[in-house]
Design a protein around this motif. Structure first.
Motif, mmCIF file in Angstrom:
data_model
loop_
_atom_site.group_PDB
_atom_site.id
_atom_site.type_symbol
_atom_site.label_atom_id
_atom_site.label_comp_id
_atom_site.label_asym_id
_atom_site.label_seq_id
_atom_site.Cartn_x
_atom_site.Cartn_y
_atom_site.Cartn_z
ATOM 1 N N HIS A 177 -4.475 5.799 5.316
ATOM 2 C CA HIS A 177 -3.246 5.221 6.246
ATOM 3 C C HIS A 177 -3.088 6.325 7.090
ATOM 4 C CE1 HIS A 177 -2.902 2.252 2.910
ATOM 5 N NE2 HIS A 177 -2.546 1.477 4.140
ATOM 6 N N ARG B 182 -8.455 1.939 0.445
ATOM 7 C CA ARG B 182 -7.618 1.053 1.432
ATOM 8 C C ARG B 182 -6.042 1.031 0.967
ATOM 9 N NH1 ARG B 182 -10.484 -3.508 4.402
ATOM 10 N NH2 ARG B 182 -12.179 -2.377 5.334
ATOM 11 N N ASP C 84 1.885 3.499 2.115
ATOM 12 C CA ASP C 84 1.901 3.702 3.662
ATOM 13 C C ASP C 84 3.009 3.744 4.292
ATOM 14 O OD1 ASP C 84 2.812 1.103 3.065
ATOM 15 O OD2 ASP C 84 1.557 -0.056 4.224
ATOM 16 N N HIS D 103 1.010 -1.312 -0.106
ATOM 17 C CA HIS D 103 -0.036 0.007 0.063
ATOM 18 C C HIS D 103 0.981 1.324 0.088
ATOM 19 C CE1 HIS D 103 -3.617 -2.442 2.078
ATOM 20 N NE2 HIS D 103 -3.135 -2.969 1.101
ATOM 21 N N ASP E 271 -4.597 -0.033 10.314
ATOM 22 C CA ASP E 271 -4.595 -0.190 8.985
ATOM 23 C C ASP E 271 -5.915 -1.096 8.560
ATOM 24 O OD1 ASP E 271 -2.671 -0.385 6.401
ATOM 25 O OD2 ASP E 271 -4.020 -1.950 6.314
HETATM 26 ZN ZN LIG Z 1 -2.675 -0.537 4.455
#
Ligand SMILES: [Zn+2]
Length: 620
Positions: free
Chosen positions: A451, A445, A404, A402, A420
């Motif tokens: 995030h 997501r 993130d 991700h 998360d």
């Molecule tokens: Zn994530």
């Protein structure tokens, strides 16, 4: 690594000089080379008869093993009552059918071998013949083929003495047509043999089992598959280096490590060698990863496409790691899991008794280096209410990744406060398009907006960004990590650094972000939470989950305050119903900026860490 490749190559070359296999029942073509040490008896995969005999001796005096067997027999009885498997895809995948077949074959196969009751074998054979009659095992999504080859190979091997000649022939024919033939083509043309993630271990591990099961009858297929697999596997196994972390998150750690265990166990039991693969750096340490990335209530530090609210469950590969590397911590950790939940057949296959000597005490904090770095901190072990925080760095192009970098999750008082959201539906259009501008990043997501990371001008992190921890400190009174996030925000900022620290005698967490911004932009600090949020004063938010509370205090900058936003989305994305974002918006910001937020649980004694002194990250 170079040494390992040389060892593998040498083994293959040397092996080729050796004479062919001796004759065994139903041998059609004499094998050469790498199969020279093949155990020609069945069962030769995972659990040989002598292993079974040893387990039965242990069973008489080991109450945990007795419990494991009760669990497996209950499972096998349920499997025996299930409807026959049929060819039914979900989206592009047949994987759920392959996995169900594997589950049934392990449970029924072990139940038959343990009890000798024919009804288990009968049911296993029905399942094997059903899947062998499938038109294919969906080689376009090769995990499906590999897991089914594993199931069918194992069933053939474990039930060999029960099967008549005609049935053996049918199963071999199905395994060759739907498993081994597509595998040879995949080793030649597909991308996964060169991959460094879970696909590598699952496809190779599954095909090793399938190929070795019928190696005396199909030596040419088996030989090519084994050579290809041991050449391919190191690419992924080196991803455990140096500390055993797995870049695709704890969920995929389990999948990848189970198949590492299947593949290497099959090589050892059938050929008597692991080809040096067990020595690859990081593999021996990897059992630490699920242990340390589990929060106080077992919730994983969730990153990459880990399932939502995914938590520690029984994982037989922990027994494999425990016995392979003689590690009592892994054994102890897995025994704790099977005391709470059902054991599986593979727990029996790799069974290790409760360790007689207790492992050394676990550290409170842990830093996992590697392609995706992870730092975890906690206030205590064996306290389900303990404070726990985990932070990740790494790179955004990692498989299942991700956007993130710098994301953190926080547990305290027995619940997760900052989390998360986990994966979304793999069948969403463009889910795998992770390029810059790829459709993957349109999904909430997966992009940065869901995030708990900074957002600059509302933009996602750079999908090509990488980040490293620049400092990690672990002392009882001072524990923190610093992560350089500059590469994730290079469109907007000259420098972005995040610090996450346990403060107040490990009773609160400080998250401090420092920015150097050239052109004015909006800076957002945010976390995603299940909690109800009340903002009493502008710099103080009270998060509530049931009867528990956590107070967020904005310590810097002073001229602003918290806001609440929704994390809900519209279908077909997951809707995240009821989820919120606690957010700080700082419009039109330039120059140096420090955002410091203290996250303080309200502990049972009503004690709250109200504030902490703020120092520049360079002075942490
Ligand atoms: Zn994530």
């Amino acid at each position: 690594m170079a040494n390992l490749f040389r060892f593998v190559a040498l083994t293959v070359i040397l092996s080729c000089c050796h004479p062919a296999l001796g004759s065994a029942e139903e041998v059609t073509v004499a094998s050469s080379g790498i199969l020279k040490t093949l155990d020609k008896n069945h069962p030769r995969l995972m659990l040989k008869d002598e292993d079974l005999k040893r387990l039965k001796e242990l069973y008489a005096k080991d109450e945990v093993l007795q419990k494991c067997l009760r669990d497996v027999l209950k499972d096998a009885d349920e499997c025996a009552d299930k409807r026959m498997l049929t060819y039914r895809k979900i989206g592009p995948r047949l994987l759920h059918i392959s996995r169900e077949c594997l589950h049934r074959i392990y449970a029924l196969g072990l139940a038959y071998r343990w009890t000798g009751e024919q009804r288990y074998a009968e049911k296993a054979v029905e399942n094997l013949l059903a899947v062998c009659a499938f038109e294919d095992w969906n080689p376009s999504h090769f995990l499906d083929t590999a897991e089914m080859s594993h199931a069918v190979g194992l069933g053939y091997d474990w039930l060999y003495s029960y099967l008549d000649m005609e049935t053996r022939k049918k199963i071999r024919a199905g395994l060759v047509k739907n498993g081994l033939v597509p595998a040879l083509s995949a080793y030649e043309k597909s991308w996964w043999p060169k991959s460094e993630h879970n696909w590598n271990q699952v496809c190779n591990g599954g095909m090793i089992v399938g190929a070795l099961a019928i190696a005396e009858s199909e030596p040419r297929y088996a030989e090519q598959i084994i050579i290809s697999a041991i050449e391919s596997l190191p690419r992924a196994l080196k991803s455990y280096s140096p500390d055993g972390a797995w870049m695709e998150g704890p969920g995929y750690w389990s999948y990848a490590t189970h198949y590492t265990a299947y593949g290497l166990t099959a090589l050892q039991t059938a050929l008597g060698t692991d080809f040096g693969l067990l020595q690859i750096e990081g593999l021996a340490e990897s059992g630490n990863f699920p242990i340390y990335t589990s929060g106080p209530r077992g919730l994983y530090l969730n990153f990459a496409d880990c399932g939502e609210k995914s938590s520690r469950r029984p994982m037989p590969c922990m027994f494999w790691l425990a016995r392979t590397y003689d590690n009592s911590l892994y054994a102890q950790a897995e025994h704790a899991e099977i005391a709470k939940s059902d054991a599986r057949a593979q727990h029996v296959v790799w069974y290790v008794p409760v360790p007689v000597t207790m492992p050394a005490a676990k550290e409170l904090d842990r830093y996992f280096r590697g392609p995706v770095e992870i730092a975890v901190f906690r206030s205590a072990w064996d306290d389900p209410e303990a404070l726990f925080v985990g932070v990740k760095a790494g790179y955004n192009q990692v498989n299942h990744g991700h956007l993130d970098l710098g994301n953190f999750e926080l547990d305290a008082l027995g619940v997760r406060w900052v989390r998360d959201l986990g994966s979304d539906n793999y069948n969403l259009p463009g889910y795998w398009d992770k390029r810059r501008g790829g459709r993957r990043w349109s999904y909430y997501r997966l992009n940065s907006k869901s995030h708990s990371v900074p957002l600059l001008d509302g933009e996602d992190q750079n999908p090509l960004a990488t980040s490293r921890f620049t400092r990690f400190q672990t002392e009882r009174s001072s524990a923190f990590v610093l992560v350089d996030l500059t590469s994730a925000y290079k469109n907007s900022a000259n420098r972005v650094t995040r610090g996450v620290a346990m403060v107040g005698n490990r009773r609160a967490v400080l998250v401090q972000d420092e920015f150097d911004i050239e052109k004015p932009c909006e800076v957002v600090w945010a976390v995603t939470t299940d909690a109800k949020i009340d903002i009493n004063e502008k710099d103080t938010a009270v998060l509530t989950l049931g009867a528990r509370k956590l107070i967020a205090r904005l310590l810097s900058p002073s001229a602003t305050g918290f806001a609440i936003e929704s994390a809900e989305q519209k279908a077909p994305q997951k809707t995240n119903k009821g989820l919120r974002r606690l957010i700080v918006r700082l419009p039109n910001t330039s120059g140096s900026l420090r955002v410091a937020i203290l996250l303080s649980p309200v502990w049972k004694d009503k004690d709250v860490v109200a504030t902490v002194p703020i120092k520049p990250l360079t002075q942490w």
